[in-house]
Write a protein that holds these residues in place. Structure first.
Motif, PDB file in Angstrom:
ATOM      1  N   ALA A  47     -35.341  17.185   2.939  1.00 18.58           N
ATOM      2  CA  ALA A  47     -35.370  18.628   3.151  1.00 18.58           C
ATOM      3  C   ALA A  47     -36.039  19.276   1.953  1.00 18.58           C
ATOM      4  O   ALA A  47     -35.849  18.845   0.804  1.00 18.58           O
ATOM      5  CB  ALA A  47     -33.957  19.184   3.327  1.00 18.58           C
ATOM      6  N   GLN A  48     -36.806  20.310   2.231  1.00 20.46           N
ATOM      7  CA  GLN A  48     -37.564  20.974   1.181  1.00 20.46           C
ATOM      8  C   GLN A  48     -36.663  21.615   0.127  1.00 20.46           C
ATOM      9  O   GLN A  48     -35.475  21.816   0.347  1.00 20.46           O
ATOM     10  CB  GLN A  48     -38.445  22.076   1.798  1.00 20.46           C
ATOM     11  N   THR A  49     -37.291  21.968  -0.973  1.00 20.28           N
ATOM     12  CA  THR A  49     -36.599  22.664  -2.052  1.00 20.28           C
ATOM     13  C   THR A  49     -36.068  24.004  -1.543  1.00 20.28           C
ATOM     14  O   THR A  49     -36.730  24.668  -0.742  1.00 20.28           O
ATOM     15  CB  THR A  49     -37.588  22.903  -3.221  1.00 20.28           C
ATOM     16  N   GLY A  50     -34.874  24.351  -1.954  1.00 20.17           N
ATOM     17  CA  GLY A  50     -34.297  25.639  -1.593  1.00 20.17           C
ATOM     18  C   GLY A  50     -33.550  25.629  -0.271  1.00 20.17           C
ATOM     19  O   GLY A  50     -33.144  26.685   0.223  1.00 20.17           O
ATOM     20  N   THR A  51     -33.333  24.452   0.314  1.00 19.80           N
ATOM     21  CA  THR A  51     -32.669  24.376   1.614  1.00 19.80           C
ATOM     22  C   THR A  51     -31.163  24.101   1.503  1.00 19.80           C
ATOM     23  O   THR A  51     -30.487  23.902   2.520  1.00 19.80           O
ATOM     24  CB  THR A  51     -33.316  23.300   2.516  1.00 19.80           C
ATOM     25  N   LEU A 171     -28.139   1.478 -10.602  1.00 18.40           N
ATOM     26  CA  LEU A 171     -27.599   1.108  -9.289  1.00 18.40           C
ATOM     27  C   LEU A 171     -27.102  -0.332  -9.283  1.00 18.40           C
ATOM     28  O   LEU A 171     -26.133  -0.659  -8.592  1.00 18.40           O
ATOM     29  CB  LEU A 171     -28.652   1.320  -8.201  1.00 18.40           C
ATOM     30  N   SER A 172     -27.751  -1.187 -10.079  1.00 19.96           N
ATOM     31  CA  SER A 172     -27.352  -2.597 -10.118  1.00 19.96           C
ATOM     32  C   SER A 172     -25.969  -2.798 -10.715  1.00 19.96           C
ATOM     33  O   SER A 172     -25.361  -3.842 -10.507  1.00 19.96           O
ATOM     34  CB  SER A 172     -28.369  -3.407 -10.922  1.00 19.96           C
ATOM     35  N   THR A 173     -25.481  -1.822 -11.482  1.00 19.49           N
ATOM     36  CA  THR A 173     -24.153  -1.975 -12.085  1.00 19.49           C
ATOM     37  C   THR A 173     -23.057  -1.315 -11.243  1.00 19.49           C
ATOM     38  O   THR A 173     -21.901  -1.276 -11.647  1.00 19.49           O
ATOM     39  CB  THR A 173     -24.096  -1.376 -13.511  1.00 19.49           C
ATOM     40  N   THR A 174     -23.423  -0.793 -10.060  1.00 21.61           N
ATOM     41  CA  THR A 174     -22.424  -0.137  -9.214  1.00 21.61           C
ATOM     42  C   THR A 174     -21.972  -1.103  -8.107  1.00 21.61           C
ATOM     43  O   THR A 174     -22.697  -2.052  -7.796  1.00 21.61           O
ATOM     44  CB  THR A 174     -23.002   1.146  -8.578  1.00 21.61           C
ATOM     45  N   PRO A 175     -20.799  -0.887  -7.531  1.00 25.58           N
ATOM     46  CA  PRO A 175     -20.308  -1.816  -6.500  1.00 25.58           C
ATOM     47  C   PRO A 175     -21.180  -1.787  -5.231  1.00 25.58           C
ATOM     48  O   PRO A 175     -21.685  -0.733  -4.855  1.00 25.58           O
ATOM     49  CB  PRO A 175     -18.901  -1.291  -6.162  1.00 25.58           C
ATOM     50  N   ASP A 176     -21.301  -2.944  -4.597  1.00 27.58           N
ATOM     51  CA  ASP A 176     -22.083  -3.027  -3.356  1.00 27.58           C
ATOM     52  C   ASP A 176     -21.473  -2.184  -2.238  1.00 27.58           C
ATOM     53  O   ASP A 176     -22.182  -1.704  -1.358  1.00 27.58           O
ATOM     54  CB  ASP A 176     -22.153  -4.489  -2.875  1.00 27.58           C
ATOM     55  N   GLU A 177     -20.142  -2.029  -2.267  1.00 31.99           N
ATOM     56  CA  GLU A 177     -19.456  -1.357  -1.146  1.00 31.99           C
ATOM     57  C   GLU A 177     -19.585   0.156  -1.177  1.00 31.99           C
ATOM     58  O   GLU A 177     -19.167   0.827  -0.247  1.00 31.99           O
ATOM     59  CB  GLU A 177     -17.954  -1.683  -1.131  1.00 31.99           C
ATOM     60  N   LYS A 178     -20.133   0.695  -2.251  1.00 29.43           N
ATOM     61  CA  LYS A 178     -20.227   2.170  -2.333  1.00 29.43           C
ATOM     62  C   LYS A 178     -21.163   2.708  -1.255  1.00 29.43           C
ATOM     63  O   LYS A 178     -21.933   1.957  -0.650  1.00 29.43           O
ATOM     64  CB  LYS A 178     -20.764   2.581  -3.699  1.00 29.43           C
ATOM     65  N   ASN A 179     -21.118   3.995  -1.029  1.00 25.47           N
ATOM     66  CA  ASN A 179     -22.102   4.647  -0.173  1.00 25.47           C
ATOM     67  C   ASN A 179     -23.137   5.341  -1.035  1.00 25.47           C
ATOM     68  O   ASN A 179     -22.796   5.959  -2.040  1.00 25.47           O
ATOM     69  CB  ASN A 179     -21.432   5.670   0.746  1.00 25.47           C
ATOM     70  N   THR A 180     -24.390   5.210  -0.643  1.00 31.60           N
ATOM     71  CA  THR A 180     -25.480   5.854  -1.379  1.00 31.60           C
ATOM     72  C   THR A 180     -26.082   6.942  -0.503  1.00 31.60           C
ATOM     73  O   THR A 180     -26.383   6.705   0.671  1.00 31.60           O
ATOM     74  CB  THR A 180     -26.561   4.807  -1.758  1.00 31.60           C
ATOM     75  N   TRP A 181     -26.208   8.115  -1.075  1.00 30.79           N
ATOM     76  CA  TRP A 181     -26.796   9.253  -0.365  1.00 30.79           C
ATOM     77  C   TRP A 181     -28.039   9.668  -1.132  1.00 30.79           C
ATOM     78  O   TRP A 181     -27.952  10.037  -2.305  1.00 30.79           O
ATOM     79  CB  TRP A 181     -25.815  10.441  -0.304  1.00 30.79           C
ATOM     80  N   LEU A 182     -29.180   9.603  -0.482  1.00 30.60           N
ATOM     81  CA  LEU A 182     -30.435   9.935  -1.149  1.00 30.60           C
ATOM     82  C   LEU A 182     -30.967  11.248  -0.591  1.00 30.60           C
ATOM     83  O   LEU A 182     -31.175  11.375   0.614  1.00 30.60           O
ATOM     84  CB  LEU A 182     -31.430   8.785  -0.942  1.00 30.60           C
ATOM     85  N   PHE A 183     -31.158  12.215  -1.461  1.00 31.42           N
ATOM     86  CA  PHE A 183     -31.681  13.522  -1.063  1.00 31.42           C
ATOM     87  C   PHE A 183     -33.026  13.738  -1.728  1.00 31.42           C
ATOM     88  O   PHE A 183     -33.174  13.515  -2.932  1.00 31.42           O
ATOM     89  CB  PHE A 183     -30.704  14.643  -1.455  1.00 31.42           C
ATOM     90  N   SER A 184     -34.006  14.163  -0.941  1.00 28.72           N
ATOM     91  CA  SER A 184     -35.348  14.303  -1.485  1.00 28.72           C
ATOM     92  C   SER A 184     -36.128  15.315  -0.659  1.00 28.72           C
ATOM     93  O   SER A 184     -35.835  15.544   0.508  1.00 28.72           O
ATOM     94  CB  SER A 184     -36.044  12.925  -1.435  1.00 28.72           C
ATOM     95  N   ALA A 185     -37.138  15.931  -1.290  1.00 27.68           N
ATOM     96  CA  ALA A 185     -38.001  16.853  -0.548  1.00 27.68           C
ATOM     97  C   ALA A 185     -39.107  16.086   0.157  1.00 27.68           C
ATOM     98  O   ALA A 185     -39.574  16.494   1.220  1.00 27.68           O
ATOM     99  CB  ALA A 185     -38.588  17.901  -1.491  1.00 27.68           C
TER     100      ALA A 185
END
Ligand code: ADP
Ligand code: MG
Length: 212
Positions: A47-51, A171-185
């Protein structure tokens, strides 16, 4: 009726939203919030910047934090000191009616010992620039081995700024079971590569301009 009430948010968050003066969710909030609240899932949101992306991940992450547990449960990576401070400030506003949720900002150009001390007092949510976060990990000043959520905010910006290596290391030092949320424009190749490398069947959402 306020449309936020239909997204599954807690009473305390709805109260904070009322104080913020947000009348209706933006498109990315309307799509992301119910999914992130209901499902144990990875997500890629474009989603674009400012959304309103900060609240799109901020409301669900606050609702999912266990305030009785002092361990760091969520890590939010953000490209700059200014954005870290802005996100931290917003998360504090969102969580003003929650008891015992601490949000700590971690960024370069400021005392690492003070930031480490704040984390030690119990920071369920850390908002960090990749460079300073890597520094803290190297010095053993932070423990992210038990996080449930990792959020990559403004991922395209972070990668533009040359943080690929730091992000991969963190990211390599975090648990595999976590959830990753990636937000980008935008979704340049490097962002897609991070997604491929570190996410499991992410739900993908894309929205146009604000209120479109
Ligand atoms: P992005 O990260 O997508 O660039 P932000 O999360 O920084 O966008 O939000 C941009 C602005 O919109 C901020 O000032 C924020 O407070 C405001 N905002 C976010 N959600 C809403 C909403 N539902 N209603 C009104 N204003 C909002
Ligand atoms: Mg943003």
């Amino acid at each position: 009726m306020n449309k936020f009430e239909q997204l599954g948010l807690s009473e305390s968050l709805l109260k904070a939203i009322l104080d913020l003066g947000f009348e209706n969710p933006t498109d990315v909030q309307e799509k992301a919030i119910p999914l992130l609240l209901e499902k144990d899932t990875d997500m890629v949101a474009l989603a674009q910047t400012g959304t309103g992306k900060t609240a799109a991940f901020g409301f669900p992450v606050i609702q999912k934090i266990d305030a009785d547990n002092r361990n760091t449960q969520a890590l939010i990576l953000s490209p700059t000191r200014e954005l870290c401070l802005q996100i931290t400030n917003e998360l504090k506003n969102y969580s003003k009616y929650e008891k015992g949720i601490n949000v700590v900002a971690v960024y370069g150009g400021a005392s690492i010992t003070e930031q480490a001390r704040d984390i030690k007092r119990g920071a369920q949510i850390i908002v960090a620039t990749p460079g300073r976060m890597q520094d803290m990990i190297n010095r053993g000043l932070v423990n992210i081995s038990q996080i449930n959520f990792c959020i990559l905010d403004e991922a395209d910006e972070m990668l533009n700024m040359g943080f690929y290596e730091d992000i991969v290391n963190i990211l390599s030092t975090t648990p595999d079971e976590k959830n990753t949320w990636l937000f980008s424009a935008t979704m340049p190749a490097e962002v897609a590569r991070i997604g491929k490398q570190f996410m499991k069947d992410p739900i993908e959402i894309t929205v146009g301009a604000k209120n479109s």
